[in-house]
Every structure is written in structure tokens, then in C-alpha cells.
Design a protein around this motif. Structure first.
Motif, PDB file in Angstrom:
ATOM      1  N   ASP A 150       0.864  -1.222   0.025  1.00 16.76           N
ATOM      2  CA  ASP A 150      -0.025   0.109  -0.021  1.00 16.76           C
ATOM      3  C   ASP A 150       0.749   1.353  -0.040  1.00 16.76           C
ATOM      4  O   ASP A 150       0.507   2.338  -0.591  1.00 16.76           O
ATOM      5  CB  ASP A 150      -0.932   0.123   1.137  1.00 16.76           C
ATOM      6  N   LEU A 151       1.927   1.217   0.676  1.00 17.46           N
ATOM      7  CA  LEU A 151       2.741   2.129   1.034  1.00 17.46           C
ATOM      8  C   LEU A 151       4.470   1.808   0.875  1.00 17.46           C
ATOM      9  O   LEU A 151       4.547   0.766   1.421  1.00 17.46           O
ATOM     10  CB  LEU A 151       2.674   3.185   2.068  1.00 17.46           C
ATOM     11  N   VAL A 152       5.148   2.739   0.581  1.00 21.27           N
ATOM     12  CA  VAL A 152       6.604   2.591   0.394  1.00 21.27           C
ATOM     13  C   VAL A 152       7.084   3.592   1.202  1.00 21.27           C
ATOM     14  O   VAL A 152       6.944   4.767   0.865  1.00 21.27           O
ATOM     15  CB  VAL A 152       7.403   2.206  -0.976  1.00 21.27           C
ATOM     16  N   VAL A 153       8.201   3.220   2.101  1.00 18.73           N
ATOM     17  CA  VAL A 153       8.981   4.381   3.002  1.00 18.73           C
ATOM     18  C   VAL A 153      10.109   4.255   2.793  1.00 18.73           C
ATOM     19  O   VAL A 153      11.051   3.104   2.890  1.00 18.73           O
ATOM     20  CB  VAL A 153       8.579   4.274   4.685  1.00 18.73           C
ATOM     21  N   GLY A 154      10.984   5.272   2.253  1.00 19.39           N
ATOM     22  CA  GLY A 154      12.563   5.419   2.164  1.00 19.39           C
ATOM     23  C   GLY A 154      13.095   5.679   3.618  1.00 19.39           C
ATOM     24  O   GLY A 154      12.926   7.027   3.807  1.00 19.39           O
ATOM     25  N   ALA A 155      13.590   4.790   4.235  1.00 17.74           N
ATOM     26  CA  ALA A 155      14.291   5.161   5.336  1.00 17.74           C
ATOM     27  C   ALA A 155      15.797   4.725   5.242  1.00 17.74           C
ATOM     28  O   ALA A 155      16.549   4.401   6.239  1.00 17.74           O
ATOM     29  CB  ALA A 155      13.639   4.442   6.447  1.00 17.74           C
ATOM     30  N   ASP A 156      16.417   4.850   4.043  1.00 13.72           N
ATOM     31  CA  ASP A 156      17.644   4.069   3.637  1.00 13.72           C
ATOM     32  C   ASP A 156      18.643   5.274   3.635  1.00 13.72           C
ATOM     33  O   ASP A 156      19.647   5.167   2.604  1.00 13.72           O
ATOM     34  CB  ASP A 156      17.505   3.464   2.490  1.00 13.72           C
ATOM     35  N   GLY A 157      18.664   6.047   4.403  1.00 14.61           N
ATOM     36  CA  GLY A 157      20.005   7.120   4.516  1.00 14.61           C
ATOM     37  C   GLY A 157      19.929   8.270   3.618  1.00 14.61           C
ATOM     38  O   GLY A 157      19.401   8.225   2.579  1.00 14.61           O
ATOM     39  N   PRO A 158      21.037   8.756   3.620  1.00 10.42           N
ATOM     40  CA  PRO A 158      21.314   9.877   2.615  1.00 10.42           C
ATOM     41  C   PRO A 158      21.550   9.537   1.010  1.00 10.42           C
ATOM     42  O   PRO A 158      21.405  10.392   0.278  1.00 10.42           O
ATOM     43  CB  PRO A 158      22.490  10.730   3.156  1.00 10.42           C
ATOM     44  N   HIS A 159      22.051   8.226   0.805  1.00 14.67           N
ATOM     45  CA  HIS A 159      22.122   7.580  -0.357  1.00 14.67           C
ATOM     46  C   HIS A 159      20.977   6.936  -0.851  1.00 14.67           C
ATOM     47  O   HIS A 159      21.081   5.716  -1.501  1.00 14.67           O
ATOM     48  CB  HIS A 159      23.528   6.985  -0.548  1.00 14.67           C
ATOM     49  N   SER A 160      19.700   6.987  -0.303  1.00 15.69           N
ATOM     50  CA  SER A 160      18.611   6.499  -0.479  1.00 15.69           C
ATOM     51  C   SER A 160      18.417   5.991  -2.005  1.00 15.69           C
ATOM     52  O   SER A 160      18.252   6.730  -2.771  1.00 15.69           O
ATOM     53  CB  SER A 160      17.332   7.333  -0.025  1.00 15.69           C
ATOM     54  N   ALA A 161      18.140   4.641  -2.009  1.00 21.56           N
ATOM     55  CA  ALA A 161      17.683   4.166  -3.141  1.00 21.56           C
ATOM     56  C   ALA A 161      16.206   4.396  -3.529  1.00 21.56           C
ATOM     57  O   ALA A 161      15.905   4.809  -4.923  1.00 21.56           O
ATOM     58  CB  ALA A 161      17.843   2.411  -3.253  1.00 21.56           C
ATOM     59  N   VAL A 162      15.537   4.500  -2.610  1.00 20.23           N
ATOM     60  CA  VAL A 162      13.926   4.889  -2.782  1.00 20.23           C
ATOM     61  C   VAL A 162      13.814   6.370  -3.289  1.00 20.23           C
ATOM     62  O   VAL A 162      12.987   6.492  -4.225  1.00 20.23           O
ATOM     63  CB  VAL A 162      13.081   4.508  -1.620  1.00 20.23           C
ATOM     64  N   ARG A 163      14.550   7.326  -2.478  1.00 23.54           N
ATOM     65  CA  ARG A 163      14.515   8.575  -3.048  1.00 23.54           C
ATOM     66  C   ARG A 163      15.068   8.701  -4.491  1.00 23.54           C
ATOM     67  O   ARG A 163      14.442   9.361  -5.277  1.00 23.54           O
ATOM     68  CB  ARG A 163      15.394   9.534  -2.248  1.00 23.54           C
ATOM     69  N   ARG A 164      15.927   7.909  -4.838  1.00 17.93           N
ATOM     70  CA  ARG A 164      16.557   8.118  -6.281  1.00 17.93           C
ATOM     71  C   ARG A 164      15.428   7.409  -7.190  1.00 17.93           C
ATOM     72  O   ARG A 164      15.248   8.329  -8.261  1.00 17.93           O
ATOM     73  CB  ARG A 164      17.969   7.189  -6.359  1.00 17.93           C
TER      74      ARG A 164
END
Length: 364
Positions: A150-164
């Protein structure tokens, strides 16, 4: 029942997992490392973050692992003491404060232990693609397969794969602060007993402090530099050794210990700034969305507070409204805490600025 994927099993990811699982969510955490990460520096829990850990029922457990420094000294390259204090340390602030400092790996291990029986952890894997539709987010993983959440959270640090994947390349959001840090453990060959040592030489220097009942050192070495290209760990270690070779004092022994260290962290001091922290059903928390850098001393407190507020808002509204409320509440707090890193980069922020920033949020 709603289901969520959290990418990253650090402080932000573990805290969010705790609150969402408590509230009835089905929670999966994916972590690129093969287990809870070890190593890293001592981190601080301050201000409103103290209330967060107490509301989790983990405050006593985390405080039991706090560092026990009696004070600190600053020395020059000849080992001559330039300054000492038994009232505060550069890493943790005032020693008589209710705030506390503990090792990052201890904090992460405690969060994992507190959630392992009700959260699915997938270690040794990472997110490689996100495809959203009206009903959820299809997530593809590095080691094959896909799942829908349902949702995805990027909590994967400053080099976040989710953010990219959801927002674009890192260089659009990262602000370099002109420094690099290397952090690693070493045997306590200096014989330190609950005492920090700092050494400075021009634009280089470092800090050494004992942990684990004075059986181990955590070493932080730093130098000023413009952004560097990607390097292997061996290349990183060679660069650090070159940059700090002329410092003097016990630096040759520290560099020799670094060469042997199996656990080694090296990264730029940088901040992450985005115009928005959510895109559809994807949202960022902690360093992935608003890294303040180690220079702020507030990364862990931002992660704890951000995870709490995000979970609280998801308990009040559907994701679109919840994400908007999360940003409204957190942005002023983030801005004040990110400013700590740039107020006085060589000496840290003032006590007044820190006191204002660490308490600038109402948990509700």
C-alpha cells in the motif's frame, strides 16, 4: 489491514516499524546489509526524541547503553593538551544533561530486537524499481521477485535508493558541506578510561573515545575536501591515510588500526534538501528525506521524531493527507536542526541554538 514496505533498518526505519506494527499495519523492512549494521559512531538522543523513545517503552533500555564519558581533552600534534573539560564533550554536549549518547549499532540492535517478533525483516536485499498504480506500489528487488505494498517508505539514509527511484538522482538534493569523515573501531591501545581525545591540525583531525567498558575505541578521522568521485574501501583508506599523515600525536597508530579495520565507514558530510518528501504512495523519513549530517549532532533525533510524526499522521488520515500533515509539522523542526551543522562547522553550534532546535516540535 494495511501493508507497508520500509527500506532501511536503521533508526528511522526501526522506529517507524515499531509504531506502525503497534497500530496494526503489516510491516516489512528490507535492508541491504546482511544483518543489523555494526560499527559507526556514537549518536545522541535529545529533546523531543527522548519522549519518543519513552513512548516506545525503550527509554530505559537505550539509556542503559549510554556512553559514560567523564570529559574530554583537545591535543595538538605533539600530544600537548590545549583544552580539557569535565562538563561536556564535543560529541554529546553537557554531561549533566538529560540527553544521552549511545553507539549507533546499539540503538539499531535494540530497535530490531523490539520489533523482530511482529515485523518481517528481509536482510541482504534492496529495492530496484517502483511502479505505482491506483491500488499500491509494485516493488522489485535486487535478488529477484516483486511484491505490492500500500505504501513504501524510504528510510535508507542519505544515499537512499527509494529517493532516487521516486524523486530523481541524488545530486539534485545533496549539498556538500566541505568535509569527509572516516569512522572505525579499534582496540583500546591508548588505555583511555571514559575519556574523549580530540586532535586538530589545520583542516584535518579526529576524535577517539572508548566504548564497551573501555575495551574498544571508536575512531573518527576527518579532513576538508571538495566532492570526491566514488572509491573502493581500499582507496578510501589510502586517501584518509594520505590526508592525515602529517597530524602527529598517535595518528600513525590510528592509521595502522584503520588499515586493519574490517568495519569501516567513509562518507561526505552533506545535507539532503527536497521540496517535498512524498510522491504518491512513497514517502521519505530520516536521512533519506532531510539528512542534517553528523555535523549537526541531530540526525538520530530527527530520525526518531520524524518516524513518530509520520506514524502518528498515518493513524489519523489516509496517506495523502497524512503525508501533507507530516511535512507541515516536521519542516520547521528539520530546518532548525539542519542549521546546527552550518552555524559553526569547526566547533559545533551554541548551546542556545541546540536547545532551541532539539525541542522545536510538539509530539501531540
Amino acid at each position: 489491514m494495511r501493508n507497508v514496505l520500509i527500506s532501511g533498518a536503521g533508526v528511522a526505519g526501526g522506529t517507524l516499524a515499531w509504531f506502525l506494527a503497534r497500530d496494526g499495519w503489516t510491516v516489512t523492512v528490507v535492508e541491504r546489509a546482511v544483518g543489523s549494521r555494526t560499527g559507526g559512531q556514537a549518536v545522541d538522543v535529545r529533546g523531543v526524541a527522548l519522549d519518543v523513545v519513552d513512548r516506545m517503552g525503550l527509554g530505559e533500555r537505550l539509556r542503559a547503553e549510554r556512553t559514560r564519558m567523564r570529559g574530554m581533552s583537545v591535543v595538538d600534534g605533539a600530544g600537548q593538551e590545549l583544552y580539557r573539560s569535565e562538563e561536556f564533550t564535543h560529541s554529546s554536549g553537557r554531561l549533566d544533561s538529560t540527553d544521552f549518547e549511545l553507539l549507533r549499532d546499539d540503538a539499531v540492535a535494540i530497535l530490531h530486537e523490539a520489533t523482530a517478533d511482529r515485523v518481517e525483516y528481509v536482510f541482504g536485499d534492496s529495492v530496484t524499481a517502483l511502479t505505482e498504480d491506483a491500488h499500491g506500489v509494485r516493488v522489485e528487488f535486487e535478488h529477484g521477485g516483486f511484491r505490492t505494498f500500500d505504501l513504501v517508505v524510504g528510510a535508507d539514509g542519505p544515499h537512499s535508493a527509494v529517493r532516487r527511484l521516486a524523486f530523481g538522482p541524488e545530486e539534485r538534493f545533496s549539498t556538500h558541506l566541505g568535509q569527509y569523515l572516516a569512522i572505525f573501531p579499534a582496540p583500546n591501545f591508548l588505555g583511555l578510561e571514559d575519556w574523549q581525545l580530540w586532535v586538530r591540525h589545520e583542516e584535518t583531525g579526529g576524535a577517539v573515545y572508548p566504548v564497551r567498558d573501555n575495551t574498544e575505541l571508536r575512531v573518527t578521522l576527518g579532513f576538508g575536501s571538495e566532492p570526491l568521485p566514488p572509491m573502493s574501501v581500499a582507496e578510501q583508506k589510502r586517501l584518509v591515510a594520505e590526508q592525515l599523515a602529517g597530524v602527529g600525536w598517535e595518528m600513525p597508530k590510528l592509521l595502522a588500526a584503520m588499515a586493519e579495520a574490517e568495519v569501516f565507514y567513509f562518507d561526505a558530510m552533506a545535507q539532503i534538501h527536497l521540496d517535498r518528501w512524498s510522491a504518491g504512495r512513497v514517502v521519505l523519513v530520516g536521512d533519506a528525506g532531510y539528512c542534517a549530517s553528523a555535523l549537526s549532532g541531530q540526525g538520530t533525533s530527527l530520525a526518531l521524531a520524524g518516524a513518530y510524526v509520520l506514524a502518528q499522521e498515518l493513524g489519523r488520515a489516509e496517506h495523502t493527507d497524512a503525508f501533507a500533515a507530516y511535512e507541515r509539522r516536521m519542516r520547521p523542526f528539520v530546518a532548525l536542526n539542519q542549521a546546527l551543522a552550518t552555524e559553526n562547522p569547526t566547533g559545533g553550534p551554541s548551546e542556545e541554538s541546540l536547545a532551541r532546535a532539539k525541542n522545536a516540535l510538539t509530539l501531540g
